[in-house]
Design a protein around this motif. Structure first.
Motif, PDB file in Angstrom:
ATOM      1  N   PRO A 169       0.793  -1.232   0.000  1.00  7.60           N
ATOM      2  CA  PRO A 169       0.000   0.000   0.000  1.00  7.60           C
ATOM      3  C   PRO A 169       0.822   1.277   0.000  1.00  7.60           C
ATOM      4  O   PRO A 169       1.856   1.355   0.661  1.00  7.60           O
ATOM      5  N   LEU A 202       2.681   2.522  -2.125  1.00 14.31           N
ATOM      6  CA  LEU A 202       3.911   2.570  -2.929  1.00 14.31           C
ATOM      7  C   LEU A 202       3.621   3.004  -4.369  1.00 14.31           C
ATOM      8  O   LEU A 202       4.537   3.399  -5.086  1.00 14.31           O
ATOM      9  N   ARG A 253       5.075  10.719  -2.606  1.00 14.48           N
ATOM     10  CA  ARG A 253       4.803  10.408  -1.204  1.00 14.48           C
ATOM     11  C   ARG A 253       6.081  10.602  -0.375  1.00 14.48           C
ATOM     12  O   ARG A 253       7.068   9.888  -0.564  1.00 14.48           O
ATOM     13  N   TYR A 305      11.206   8.499   0.946  1.00 14.88           N
ATOM     14  CA  TYR A 305      11.137   7.424  -0.054  1.00 14.88           C
ATOM     15  C   TYR A 305      11.778   7.780  -1.388  1.00 14.88           C
ATOM     16  O   TYR A 305      11.832   6.930  -2.284  1.00 14.88           O
ATOM     17  N   ASN A 341       7.990  -5.808  -1.047  1.00 12.80           N
ATOM     18  CA  ASN A 341       7.901  -4.649  -0.164  1.00 12.80           C
ATOM     19  C   ASN A 341       6.442  -4.569   0.263  1.00 12.80           C
ATOM     20  O   ASN A 341       5.600  -4.012  -0.451  1.00 12.80           O
ATOM     21  N   ALA A 387       5.236  -2.872   2.512  1.00 14.14           N
ATOM     22  CA  ALA A 387       4.941  -1.540   3.062  1.00 14.14           C
ATOM     23  C   ALA A 387       4.364  -1.682   4.472  1.00 14.14           C
ATOM     24  O   ALA A 387       4.879  -2.475   5.264  1.00 14.14           O
ATOM     25  N   ALA A 388       3.292  -0.977   4.806  1.00 16.96           N
ATOM     26  CA  ALA A 388       2.789  -1.005   6.191  1.00 16.96           C
ATOM     27  C   ALA A 388       2.326  -2.396   6.619  1.00 16.96           C
ATOM     28  O   ALA A 388       2.404  -2.737   7.805  1.00 16.96           O
ATOM     29  N   HIS A 440       4.301  -4.749   8.969  1.00 16.13           N
ATOM     30  CA  HIS A 440       4.407  -4.603  10.412  1.00 16.13           C
ATOM     31  C   HIS A 440       3.272  -5.250  11.199  1.00 16.13           C
ATOM     32  O   HIS A 440       3.378  -5.396  12.414  1.00 16.13           O
ATOM     33  N   LEU A 466      12.459   0.677   1.063  1.00 20.98           N
ATOM     34  CA  LEU A 466      13.216   1.852   0.610  1.00 20.98           C
ATOM     35  C   LEU A 466      13.930   2.513   1.785  1.00 20.98           C
ATOM     36  O   LEU A 466      15.108   2.836   1.715  1.00 20.98           O
ATOM     37  N   SER A 467      13.174   2.719   2.845  1.00 18.61           N
ATOM     38  CA  SER A 467      13.752   3.284   4.068  1.00 18.61           C
ATOM     39  C   SER A 467      14.241   2.130   4.949  1.00 18.61           C
ATOM     40  O   SER A 467      14.069   0.964   4.587  1.00 18.61           O
ATOM     41  N   PRO A 478      13.087   0.720   8.155  1.00 20.12           N
ATOM     42  CA  PRO A 478      12.017   0.880   9.147  1.00 20.12           C
ATOM     43  C   PRO A 478      12.522   0.771  10.582  1.00 20.12           C
ATOM     44  O   PRO A 478      11.972   1.408  11.485  1.00 20.12           O
ATOM     45  N   ARG A 509      13.518   4.063  12.105  1.00 14.32           N
ATOM     46  CA  ARG A 509      12.529   5.149  12.107  1.00 14.32           C
ATOM     47  C   ARG A 509      11.867   5.273  13.472  1.00 14.32           C
ATOM     48  O   ARG A 509      11.884   4.321  14.256  1.00 14.32           O
ATOM     49  N   ARG A 546       7.072   0.206  13.423  1.00 12.94           N
ATOM     50  CA  ARG A 546       7.806  -0.138  12.197  1.00 12.94           C
ATOM     51  C   ARG A 546       8.965  -1.101  12.460  1.00 12.94           C
ATOM     52  O   ARG A 546       9.626  -1.565  11.535  1.00 12.94           O
TER      53      ARG A 546
HETATM   54  C1  DQA Z   1       8.380   0.881   3.603  1.00 13.60           C
HETATM   55  C2  DQA Z   1       8.522   1.107   5.120  1.00 13.60           C
HETATM   56  C3  DQA Z   1       7.198   0.893   5.829  1.00 13.60           C
HETATM   57  O1  DQA Z   1       7.362   1.115   7.226  1.00 13.60           O
HETATM   58  C4  DQA Z   1       6.151   1.846   5.307  1.00 13.60           C
HETATM   59  O2  DQA Z   1       4.911   1.584   5.907  1.00 13.60           O
HETATM   60  C5  DQA Z   1       6.059   1.872   3.834  1.00 13.60           C
HETATM   61  C6  DQA Z   1       7.270   1.742   3.026  1.00 13.60           C
HETATM   62  C7  DQA Z   1       9.671   1.231   2.852  1.00 13.60           C
HETATM   63  O3  DQA Z   1       9.789   0.819   1.705  1.00 13.60           O
HETATM   64  O4  DQA Z   1      10.528   1.928   3.391  1.00 13.60           O
HETATM   65  O5  DQA Z   1       4.983   2.078   3.275  1.00 13.60           O
HETATM   66  O6  DQA Z   1       8.094  -0.492   3.375  1.00 13.60           O
END
Ligand code: DQA
Length: 151
Positions: free
Chosen positions: A15, A17, A23, A28, A79, A81-82, A85, A106-107, A109, A112, A117
């Motif tokens: 989600p 991405l 964003r 990112y 990936n 994403a959220a 977690h 990408l980041s 987590p 952060r 995360r």
């Molecule tokens: C993410 C890191 C996740 O914590 C976040 O919810 C994302 C992107 C990343 O690619 O850094 O949506 O997966």
């Protein structure tokens, strides 16, 4: 010309991405999802991999894709994403995969500020986790798969 011997690989993005480039670019980066697709396809072709990149904001769609990847024994770069977690549906879907799975972010987590995360439901099933390298992380993840599939 597409390589008829290329091994199929799925790059699955979860989600939000789809809004890459717009964003939170300070986190990112500025590469768009369309650009990421082009990069992944090229990086794959250079490694003898036929890469297909998909993105969804719908958890059930992601679970369906992972179930199909399990049935078809297709290696996956994920990936989530959220969902990474907290989604036990994604955990269970990843648990069935027999071909290699590489988790990518990408980041990073874990560095952060939000404590939620710092946990990943994907990690227990992943051959490797690549995080904190921006879009280059996808290239690194494809490197991991290419090396693994060669052996
Ligand atoms: C993410 C890191 C996740 O914590 C976040 O919810 C994302 C992107 C990343 O690619 O850094 O949506 O997966």
């Amino acid at each position: 010309m597409s390589d008829p011997d290329a091994r199929r690989v799925l790059v699955l993005n979860g989600p939000n991405l789809g809004r890459l480039g717009r964003r939170q670019p300070e986190i990112y980066g500025t590469t768009t999802h369309d650009e990421l697709v082009t990069l992944c396809e090229r990086w794959g072709a250079e490694r003898g991999l036929a890469v297909e990149v998909r993105q969804t904001n719908h958890e059930g769609v992601m679970v369906d894709w992972l179930n199909a990847a399990a049935d078809e024994q297709v290696p996956v770069v994920l990936n989530a994403a959220a969902w990474t977690h907290y989604s036990y549906a994604v955990y269970d879907a990843c648990a069935q995969l027999e071909a290699p799975l590489v988790e990518v972010h990408l980041s990073d987590p874990e560095t952060r500020p939000e404590p939620w995360r710092h946990h990943s439901v994907v990690r227990p099933h992943a051959l490797e986790v690549v995080k904190g390298h921006g879009v280059e992380g996808y290239r690194m993840a494809l490197d991991v798969l290419a090396a693994t599939l060669r052996t």
